[in-house]
Design an enzyme around this catalytic site. Structure first.
Site, mmCIF file in Angstrom:
data_model
loop_
_atom_site.group_PDB
_atom_site.id
_atom_site.type_symbol
_atom_site.label_atom_id
_atom_site.label_comp_id
_atom_site.label_asym_id
_atom_site.label_seq_id
_atom_site.Cartn_x
_atom_site.Cartn_y
_atom_site.Cartn_z
ATOM 1 N N GLY A 73 33.984 52.472 48.197
ATOM 2 C CA GLY A 73 34.993 52.457 47.147
ATOM 3 C C GLY A 73 34.599 53.228 45.903
ATOM 4 O O GLY A 73 34.917 52.828 44.780
ATOM 5 N N CYS A 131 41.751 60.116 47.995
ATOM 6 C CA CYS A 131 41.878 58.982 47.084
ATOM 7 C C CYS A 131 43.335 58.547 47.075
ATOM 8 O O CYS A 131 44.232 59.380 47.157
ATOM 9 C CB CYS A 131 41.486 59.388 45.666
ATOM 10 S SG CYS A 131 39.777 59.895 45.526
#
Ligand SMILES: Cc1cc2nc3c(=O)[nH]c(=O)nc-3n(C[C@H](O)[C@H](O)[C@H](O)COP(=O)(O)OP(=O)(O)OC[C@H]3O[C@@H](n4cnc5c(N)ncnc54)[C@H](O)[C@@H]3O)c2cc1C
Ligand SMILES: Cc1cc2nc3c(=O)[nH]c(=O)nc-3n(C[C@H](O)[C@H](O)[C@H](O)COP(=O)(O)O)c2cc1C
Ligand code: FES
Lengths: 324, 285
Positions: A73, A131
């Site tokens: 992440g 993303c």
């Protein structure tokens, strides 16, 4: 004689084609304990974000056959801390640094590019398009040519003309050539592929997903055929565009496979977790393979697998012979 | 930071079974030289062209000067990687990287230390006990496991420690219960100044709570899933409170594995605490 391993990302010359893959080489300091970062063709940073990011909860990784699922992440300190503590260190060591950037909006990518434009020591900017776009229900930019191109165009506009912009593509698309073409039309000087396809693993003992995030990106040799196919298709469609190939490279042979498919540089990611010396080793192995096949220059091997069946490899030696 | 780690292809010198555990001694000069208590090594498993890409982390149980330096690892079989290791024979080779991580800090002046080991966690304690005794410290052991065959190092602890207290959950050895059940008594009797602990997160949380009650410092060595062991992959993070009071997701491999117990947010392991640096929507975001 040693083969000439120099390669170019647009007009920027790299002394050799072996790079670290984004997010797999830490800050550079960790790898420097094993080998010099300036010996790399370039060091590619993890994707830098505007604000600090804590990333995803653990477990963040699961091993799969010849693969690794990860959901880190984009944990990182944010661009200011990166510019203060990480980039100067890389510059001092003489590393050529490709700064990867990640954002949730076009504005965020642009702001990152502007901030990088103010500092020295940036060899190229890599745009991580995998993303989630917070303005489009979290759909990743790399999924769609138009969204990807918009990011690339605004980063290109904010980046000094002498710093190449590399668009990093995801294999999780219906038509990677269409996305690649859109990025090049948007101003990308080079392309990088592949980012990790999304996978999942379930622990049959706990009967729960193995990763806290549920899904994660798959990397390692398990994805190499996917990488070879993507590089092959994009090089066939856009032969003039430099490609940084990656996905499951663990040996010089793997690197050569991507070169023959059309990559002029090759990034090593997951293999670094297994072998901290993977980059210098892959480089040495690649060099030996090129020499053994009679190549004087890496450039002569780029995309060579595309030649028509029956044609001879166009090595320097052949050219010299034919010119006699 | 510890001295730079190295990669060594070591030859297996001895293999042995110790109750439920396997112990491997491997010739690894560069690693043995640089070792300090608390360090760990990672090993590549599965041989050439292995399909297992991540290295496995093991505490260094012991180092010896023989053959230029050997390291001993003690492990239980859990999955495919440790099963492969358990099949290694004398004269096979093993690819090791180490020493890794931050070792245990040692007290400047002689004091009384309680060393707590749960299951294979005990393996890390004997080199530490030696180092502490060389500094004139008193060492007391508390070792535990679910059953007697999984309590590691009881004999050695009895030889080394001022006292040794053993616990098993099934009562097959020592006191029935967990290490945390007997720890308050041991700390009180020894008038301990410091606690060191290795074991599962749940145990470390309990040990830290006991030490906090007594108001004494505690150093814990944590175990999180690791892929690289050298600090590049960011998979092994735990929430840890820094000197500035800010919680960060720190790498167990490179920033740890040893942390001050009270700094680790055990209740939040496996989450991103809302107030951590860079937490989604958090105050530092
Ligand atoms: C710093 C440290 C020291 C350790 N010391 C010891 C020791 O001295 N003795 C011992 O028996 N075990 C020790 N462990 C745990 C050991 O690393 C795991 O048991 C081992 O990785 C399991 O591998 P596997 O292939 O058998 O299991 P699998 O479950 O098949 O492993 C799958 C993946 O998960 C990772 N993984 C699974 N469990 C753990 C874990 N507990 N910690 C880290 N990674 C894990 C593996 O690296 C691998 O990538 C230590 C772990 C850490 C982090
Ligand atoms: C732990 C991990 C973290 C990664 N982080 C990033 C990242 O921050 N940005 C990015 O563009 N790609 C990231 N990637 C993808 C890699 O750069 C690479 O594209 C992919 O892993 C395929 O190469 P490999 O098989 O050699 O690892 C990450 C991959 C891994 C395994
Ligand atoms: S295991 Fe890779 S950063 Fe800790």
């Amino acid at each position: 004689m040693m083969a000439d391993l120099r390669t170019y990302l647009a007009h920027v010359e790299l002394p050799n084609p072996i790079l670290t893959a984004s997010g797999c080489g830490g800050t550079g300091r960790e790898l420097a304990q094993f080998s010099d970062v300036h010996r790399l063709g370039a060091f590619v940073t993890r994707s830098i974000t505007m604000a600090p990011r804590a990333g995803r909860p653990t477990p963040r990784m699961a091993e799969t056959p010849s693969g690794l699922l990860n959901a880190v992440g984009l944990q990182g300190p944010g661009v200011e801390a990166f510019l203060e503590r990480e980039l100067p260190w890389l510059a001092e060591r003489g590393a050529r640094t490709v700064v990867s950037i990640g954002g949730g909006t076009v504005t965020e990518y642009t702001a990152l590019a502007r901030r990088l434009a103010e500092v020295s020591g940036v060899t190229a900017v890599e745009v991580n398009l995998s993303c989630p776009n917070v303005e489009d229900r979290g759909r990743v930019f790399a999924r769609e040519g138009s969204a990807a191109a918009e990011v690339v165009a605004s980063v290109r506009a904010a980046t000094p003309y002498d710093v190449p912009v590399i668009a990093k593509l995801s294999p999780d698309v219906a038509d990677i050539v269409a996305v690649a073409r859109a990025c090049v039309d948007g101003g990308a000087d080079a392309l990088a592929m592949i980012n990790t396809p999304v996978g999942m693993s379930i622990d049959v003992d706990t009967m729960r997903p193995a990763l806290a995030a549920g899904t994660g990106g798959l990397s390692g040799p398990a994805v190499r055929p996917l990488a070879v196919r993507c590089v092959w298709q994009v090089h066939a469609a856009l032969p003039g565009v430099p490609i940084v190939g990656m996905g499951g490279v663990t040996t010089g042979r793997d690197a050569l496979e991507l070169v023959l498919a059309g990559a002029c540089a090759v990034a090593v990611g997951t293999a670094l977790f297994h072998d901290p010396y993977a980059c210098p080793r892959v480089l040495r192995e690649l060099e030996e393979l090129l020499q053994a096949r009679g190549f004087d220059r890496l450039a002569d091997a780029v995309g060579l697998a595309h030649r028509p069946a029956g044609a001879q490899p166009r090595t320097r030696t052949d050219l010299e012979e034919s010119s006699l | 930071m510890a001295g730079s780690p190295v990669q060594v292809t070591g030859t297996v010198l001895t293999t042995r079974r110790v109750d439920a555990y396997h112990a491997l001694t491997v010739v690894a000069p560069g690693i043995a030289d640089r070792f300090r208590p608390g360090h760990f090594v990672t090993v590549a498993v599965g041989g050439r062209n292995t399909s297992m890409l991540t290295r496995r982390a093991f505490t260094v149980h012991d180092v010896k000067p023989d053959y230029g330096g050997t390291v001993e690892l003690v492990f239980g079989v859990r999955g495919a990687g440790t099963a492969w290791l358990a099949d290694l024979r004398v004269r096979d080779t093993l690819d090791l990287v180490g020493p890794l991580g931050r070792p245990f800090p040692l007290p400047r002046d002689p004091c009384t230390c309680v060393l707590v080991g749960d299951e294979h966690g005990s393996a890390a304690l004997f080199a530490l006990g030696d180092a502490l005794q060389q500094r004139g410290c008193r060492v007391d052991f508390v070792l535990g496991a679910p059953s007697a065959d999984r309590v590691f190092g009881a004999l050695r602890a009895r030889r080394m420690g001022e006292t040794t207290t053993l616990t098993t959950e099934d009562g097959s050895l020592g006191m029935r219960g967990r290490v945390t059940d007997v720890l308050p008594g041991v700390i009180a009797d020894a008038r301990a100044d410091v606690v060191y602990a290795c074991g599962p997160m749940e145990t470390l949380r309990g040990v830290t709570a006991v030490a906090a009650e007594f108001g004494i410092p505690v150093q814990v060595a944590v175990e999180e899933r690791m892929a690289c062991g050298i600090g590049v992959c960011m998979t092994c993070v735990v929430p840890v409170i820094g000197d500035d009071g800010v919680t960060r997701m720190l790498r167990a491999c490179a920033d740890g594995p040893v942390f001050r117990g009270e700094r680790v947010r055990f209740d939040d392991v496996g989450t991103i605490p809302f107030d951590a640096l860079g937490a989604p929507g958090g105050r530092h975001a």
